[in-house]
Design an enzyme around this catalytic site. Structure first.
Site, PDB file in Angstrom:
ATOM      1  NE  ARG A   1      35.515  18.356  29.081  1.00 51.69           N
ATOM      2  CZ  ARG A   1      35.679  17.276  28.293  1.00 51.69           C
ATOM      3  NH1 ARG A   1      35.941  17.422  27.013  1.00 51.69           N
ATOM      4  NH2 ARG A   1      35.589  16.073  28.796  1.00 51.69           N
TER       5      ARG A   1
ATOM      6  CE1 TYR B   1      43.215  42.605  33.243  1.00 55.01           C
ATOM      7  CE2 TYR B   1      43.947  40.381  32.694  1.00 55.01           C
ATOM      8  CZ  TYR B   1      43.278  41.254  33.537  1.00 55.01           C
ATOM      9  OH  TYR B   1      42.678  40.775  34.662  1.00 55.01           O
TER      10      TYR B   1
ATOM     11  CG  ASP C   1      41.974  42.151  25.253  1.00 50.54           C
ATOM     12  OD1 ASP C   1      40.783  42.546  25.306  1.00 50.54           O
ATOM     13  OD2 ASP C   1      42.570  41.669  26.224  1.00 50.54           O
TER      14      ASP C   1
ATOM     15  CE  LYS D   1      37.481  42.442  33.385  1.00 55.48           C
ATOM     16  NZ  LYS D   1      38.754  42.459  32.686  1.00 55.48           N
TER      17      LYS D   1
HETATM   18  C1  PLP Z   1      39.899  41.567  32.527  1.00 50.08           C
HETATM   19  C2  PLP Z   1      40.682  41.566  31.247  1.00 50.08           C
HETATM   20  C3  PLP Z   1      41.222  40.382  30.721  1.00 50.08           C
HETATM   21  C4  PLP Z   1      41.159  39.054  31.454  1.00 50.08           C
HETATM   22  O1  PLP Z   1      39.855  38.597  31.550  1.00 50.08           O
HETATM   23  P1  PLP Z   1      39.323  37.667  32.768  1.00 50.08           P
HETATM   24  O2  PLP Z   1      37.913  37.428  32.389  1.00 50.08           O
HETATM   25  O3  PLP Z   1      39.508  38.452  34.029  1.00 50.08           O
HETATM   26  O4  PLP Z   1      40.173  36.446  32.767  1.00 50.08           O
HETATM   27  C5  PLP Z   1      41.889  40.449  29.507  1.00 50.08           C
HETATM   28  N1  PLP Z   1      42.023  41.613  28.845  1.00 50.08           N
HETATM   29  C6  PLP Z   1      41.520  42.773  29.330  1.00 50.08           C
HETATM   30  C7  PLP Z   1      41.717  44.035  28.555  1.00 50.08           C
HETATM   31  C8  PLP Z   1      40.845  42.796  30.537  1.00 50.08           C
HETATM   32  O5  PLP Z   1      40.359  43.952  31.008  1.00 50.08           O
END
Ligand code: PLP
Length: 416
Positions: free
Chosen positions: A66, A118, A189, A214
């Protein structure tokens, strides 16, 4: 033939270096040959614990998985190099990365965020952070009014550029300049563009976060998140919380995501080219009301894309309003043959979704429409298939969806 020791393909560790371009770093950063076997691809280190010679004297660099493990370390190094960051920390999801950054703030702290963040980030800000005494103010035009919102308790500004699903852009440098004047940190982000198209730290941001789920992993088979930054103080605070909170990715997922990142530049370039081809076809289609894509000259923030994105690329995401309202939009999502109707984005396969009924269904209609998320808005994530096939697929689905609606006389659509 002997390769000189300083040859980039030979020397471990392959430290990030401005001498190398993106693709070279994507393949080699954080990817040393295995020192015992010479394996070119790192083994998956599944062990949760590591032997010690004596009390408190581990054999190698690791004690307990961890806290740190080889696969996560290597992956973190790779993305740090691509984001021009000194440090990166991986988390069990993008949401866990966001939560950890918010947890690092003291009770009583104030955060300013762009309005169309998001959905999960919005949920954390409004329903979780609040319970810990952190207050978040949302603004639709952060470059314009950031100074008015900053108070003595403001600690963080949260930006997403492009926004989801309307693809509006934020000038990161402008926001960072205003925030830093008051000692406030800026988080971006960067999930929608990936480090290949945009490096927020180069534009003044202090922390860049990713949903690795993503583009970075890119194959729709890992849920993971990451935060990257330069400051030693942030490294100390956030790595403490990474270990204390324990929302860490597994060694296996770290290995998979690292494999994904090695082709990031190829995938994102193809996705962006495909999105541009589809956006251009949509822009000239008689069945489309409006197209949101920052790679088009008609985009209201095109000047920011040219300044902030690699080669002014628009990225793989776009959205558009179809003629014929919600019914035509739903039919379009069912009539595509290559695009799969599904949430998420950033994978090798093209996806289509209806934000008003899926990803953004939780937002009240009036708030949703105020930021441009109408019932007829369709969002597309462009994969890495052939552009001509995707354009043809979109054109046939548009023609069928709109003609079905007009021949049925549904929803008041007149046929033009
Ligand atoms: C999917 C997404 C998140 C969250 O990520 P997870 O891996 O699903 O927890 C945060 N910001 C954006 C822009 C996203 O597309």
């Amino acid at each position: 033939m002997t390769v000189p020791a300083e040859h980039p393909l030979q020397t471990p560790p392959r430290a990030p270096s401005p001498l190398y371009g993106f693709g070279t770093l994507a393949v080699h950063a954080g990817a040393p040959h295995d020192p015992t076997t010479g394996a070119v691809i790192e083994p998956i280190s599944l062990s949760t614990t590591f032997a010690q010679h004596g009390v408190g004297k581990p054999v190698g660099a690791y004690e307990y998985s961890r806290s740190a493990n080889p696969n996560r370390d290597n992956f973190e190094q790779a993305v740090a190099a691509l984001e021009h960051a000194k440090h990166a920390l991986a988390f069990a999801s993008g949401s866990a990365a966001t939560a950890t950054i918010l947890q690092s703030l003291a009770s009583g702290s104030h955060v300013i965020s762009v309005s169309d963040v998001y959905g999960g980030t919005h949920r954390y800000f409004t329903q979780v952070a609040k319970a810990h005494g952190v207050k978040v103010t949302f603004t639709p035009q952060i470059e314009v009014d950031i100074a008015e919102h900053i108070t003595d308790s403001t600690k963080l500004v949260w930006i997403e550029s492009p926004s989801n699903p309307t693809l509006r852009l934020v000038d990161i440098r402008a926001v960072a300049t205003a925030a830093h004047a008051r000692g406030v940190l800026v988080v971006v982000d960067n999930t929608f563009l990936s480090p290949y198209i945009q490096n927020p730290l180069d534009h003044g941001a202090d922390i860049v976060v990713h949903s690795v789920t993503k583009y970075i992993n890119g194959h729709s088979d890992v849920v993971m998140g990451l935060a990257a930054f330069n400051s030693e103080d942030l490294k100390a605070r956030l790595s403490f919380l990474q270990n204390a909170g324990g929302a860490v990715p597994s060694a296996f997922d770290s290995w998979l995501a690292h494999r994904g990142v090695k082709t990031l530049h190829l995938r994102v370039r193809q996705s962006s080219n495909n999105a541009l081809a589809v956006a251009k076809a949509l822009e000239t289609s008689p069945y489309v009301v409006a197209v949101n894509y920052p790679g088009l000259d008609s985009h209201p923030h095109r000047h920011i894309a040219i300044k902030q994105h690699r080669e002014g690329m628009g990225g793989g995401m776009l959205s558009f309003r179809i003629k014929g309202g919600r019914i035509a939009a739903e039919r379009f999502c069912q009539l595509t043959k290559i695009y799969t109707l599904a949430e998420s984005l950033g994978g090798i396969e093209s996806l289509v979704e209806l934000p008003s009924g899926m990803t953004h269904a939780g937002i009240p209609k009036d708030q949703r429409e105020a930021v441009g998320v109408f019932d007829d808005l369709v969002r597309i994530s462009s994969g890495i298939e052939e552009a001509e096939d995707l354009v043809r697929d979109v054109e046939q689905a548009l023609a069928r969806a709109v003609s079905e609606i007009s021949s049925n006389g549904v929803n008041g659509y007149s046929g033009n």
